[in-house]
Scaffold this motif. Structure first.
Motif, PDB file in Angstrom:
ATOM      1  N   GLU A 105       0.835  -1.199   0.000  1.00 52.64           N
ATOM      2  CA  GLU A 105       0.000   0.000   0.000  1.00 52.64           C
ATOM      3  C   GLU A 105       0.876   1.258   0.000  1.00 52.64           C
ATOM      4  OE1 GLU A 105      -4.231   0.957   2.080  1.00 52.64           O
ATOM      5  OE2 GLU A 105      -2.596   0.371   3.404  1.00 52.64           O
ATOM      6  N   GLU A 106       1.914   1.244   0.814  1.00 49.49           N
ATOM      7  CA  GLU A 106       2.835   2.381   0.898  1.00 49.49           C
ATOM      8  C   GLU A 106       3.586   2.566  -0.425  1.00 49.49           C
ATOM      9  OE1 GLU A 106       4.540   5.637   3.015  1.00 49.49           O
ATOM     10  OE2 GLU A 106       2.721   4.471   3.263  1.00 49.49           O
ATOM     11  N   LEU A 107       3.990   1.464  -1.038  1.00 49.77           N
ATOM     12  CA  LEU A 107       4.684   1.528  -2.325  1.00 49.77           C
ATOM     13  C   LEU A 107       3.747   2.077  -3.413  1.00 49.77           C
ATOM     14  CD1 LEU A 107       7.597   0.868  -2.950  1.00 49.77           C
ATOM     15  CD2 LEU A 107       6.890  -1.403  -3.676  1.00 49.77           C
ATOM     16  N   PHE A 108       2.475   1.689  -3.363  1.00 48.18           N
ATOM     17  CA  PHE A 108       1.488   2.202  -4.323  1.00 48.18           C
ATOM     18  C   PHE A 108       1.348   3.718  -4.168  1.00 48.18           C
ATOM     19  CE2 PHE A 108      -3.129   3.112  -5.194  1.00 48.18           C
ATOM     20  CZ  PHE A 108      -3.021   3.087  -6.576  1.00 48.18           C
ATOM     21  N   ARG A 109       1.226   4.168  -2.917  1.00 41.79           N
ATOM     22  CA  ARG A 109       1.104   5.609  -2.670  1.00 41.79           C
ATOM     23  C   ARG A 109       2.335   6.355  -3.171  1.00 41.79           C
ATOM     24  NH1 ARG A 109      -1.344   5.509   3.498  1.00 41.79           N
ATOM     25  NH2 ARG A 109      -3.414   4.768   2.910  1.00 41.79           N
ATOM     26  N   GLU A 137      -7.092  10.628  -2.721  1.00 40.01           N
ATOM     27  CA  GLU A 137      -8.212   9.714  -2.434  1.00 40.01           C
ATOM     28  C   GLU A 137      -7.752   8.494  -1.640  1.00 40.01           C
ATOM     29  OE1 GLU A 137      -9.703   8.697  -6.285  1.00 40.01           O
ATOM     30  OE2 GLU A 137     -10.377  10.751  -6.696  1.00 40.01           O
ATOM     31  N   VAL A 138      -6.605   7.929  -2.007  1.00 41.06           N
ATOM     32  CA  VAL A 138      -6.167   6.672  -1.371  1.00 41.06           C
ATOM     33  C   VAL A 138      -5.315   6.888  -0.130  1.00 41.06           C
ATOM     34  CG1 VAL A 138      -6.280   5.367  -3.526  1.00 41.06           C
ATOM     35  CG2 VAL A 138      -4.102   6.360  -2.829  1.00 41.06           C
ATOM     36  N   ALA A 139      -4.754   8.087   0.022  1.00 43.62           N
ATOM     37  CA  ALA A 139      -3.806   8.295   1.121  1.00 43.62           C
ATOM     38  C   ALA A 139      -4.409   8.980   2.340  1.00 43.62           C
ATOM     39  CB  ALA A 139      -2.603   9.079   0.627  1.00 43.62           C
ATOM     40  N   TRP A 144       1.695  11.735   2.122  1.00 44.02           N
ATOM     41  CA  TRP A 144       1.551  11.641   0.662  1.00 44.02           C
ATOM     42  C   TRP A 144       0.467  12.589   0.179  1.00 44.02           C
ATOM     43  CZ3 TRP A 144       5.706   9.791  -1.105  1.00 44.02           C
ATOM     44  CH2 TRP A 144       6.358   8.725  -0.492  1.00 44.02           C
ATOM     45  N   ALA A 145      -0.650  12.625   0.901  1.00 46.12           N
ATOM     46  CA  ALA A 145      -1.749  13.513   0.509  1.00 46.12           C
ATOM     47  C   ALA A 145      -1.313  14.975   0.628  1.00 46.12           C
ATOM     48  CB  ALA A 145      -2.976  13.249   1.373  1.00 46.12           C
TER      49      ALA A 145
END
Length: 172
Positions: A105-109, A137-139, A144-145
């Motif tokens: 999840e962290e790598l995706f962000r 939306e995801v973070a 990251w956001a």
């Protein structure tokens, strides 16, 4: 009972082989990163490509792609870097109803952020918006956001959309 024992022996051998392969791949990744640190980019990139080729779909391969993308971004080649980041955003995007591991999840962000940042660095502000917006939306309320809102604001600023720039920057 003898057949069950044979199956147990075979599966434990398989696990031992798999863990030694993982260990070797991890060592190769570490060695590649060390070479990159010492500015031996050609050898380091070759090793990272080997990690990706031999460990497709693994977290190590994803980390190697991230490292190559960051290298090209550091070298002032955002378009080359973007290929690696966009690949990661596609591969790591969670399926609906799927709960990826925290590391994935962290790598995706990070891949969404880096892809947006590469677009920003290339001056492709409009192309950066969807990546940064997806990240917001995801973070949730994460670093990251915050970085995404900052670059959304800066992109609007560079496009001289003053009100939108102020709105986005006020969310940081």
């Amino acid at each position: 009972p003898v057949l069950a024992q044979d199956a147990d022996t075979r599966s434990s051998r398989r696990r031992a082989v798999a863990s030694s392969v993982d260990r070797r791949a991890g060592h190769l990744f570490d060695k590649a990163m060390e070479l990159m640190e010492y500015k031996q980019y050609e050898r380091g990139l070759a090793m990272l490509n080997t990690v990706v080729r031999d460990n497709q779909g693994s977290i190590l391969a994803h980390r190697a792609n991230m490292a190559m993308g960051k290298h090209f971004l550091d070298q002032g080649k955002p378009k080359d870097a973007l290929n690696y980041f966009m690949l990661l955003t596609r591969v790591l995007a969670p399926e609906p109803g799927d709960k990826p591991s925290e590391e994935l999840e962290e790598l995706f962000r990070e891949s969404l952020y880096q892809a947006g940042f590469a677009q920003y660095q290339a001056g492709q502000y409009a192309a950066a918006f969807p990546l940064f917006r997806r990240l917001t939306e995801v973070a949730g309320k994460s670093k990251w956001a915050n970085m995404a809102y900052f670059y959304i604001g800066m992109s609007h600023y560079n496009l001289q959309n003053w009100n939108k720039a102020i709105d986005a920057l006020s969310l940081v």
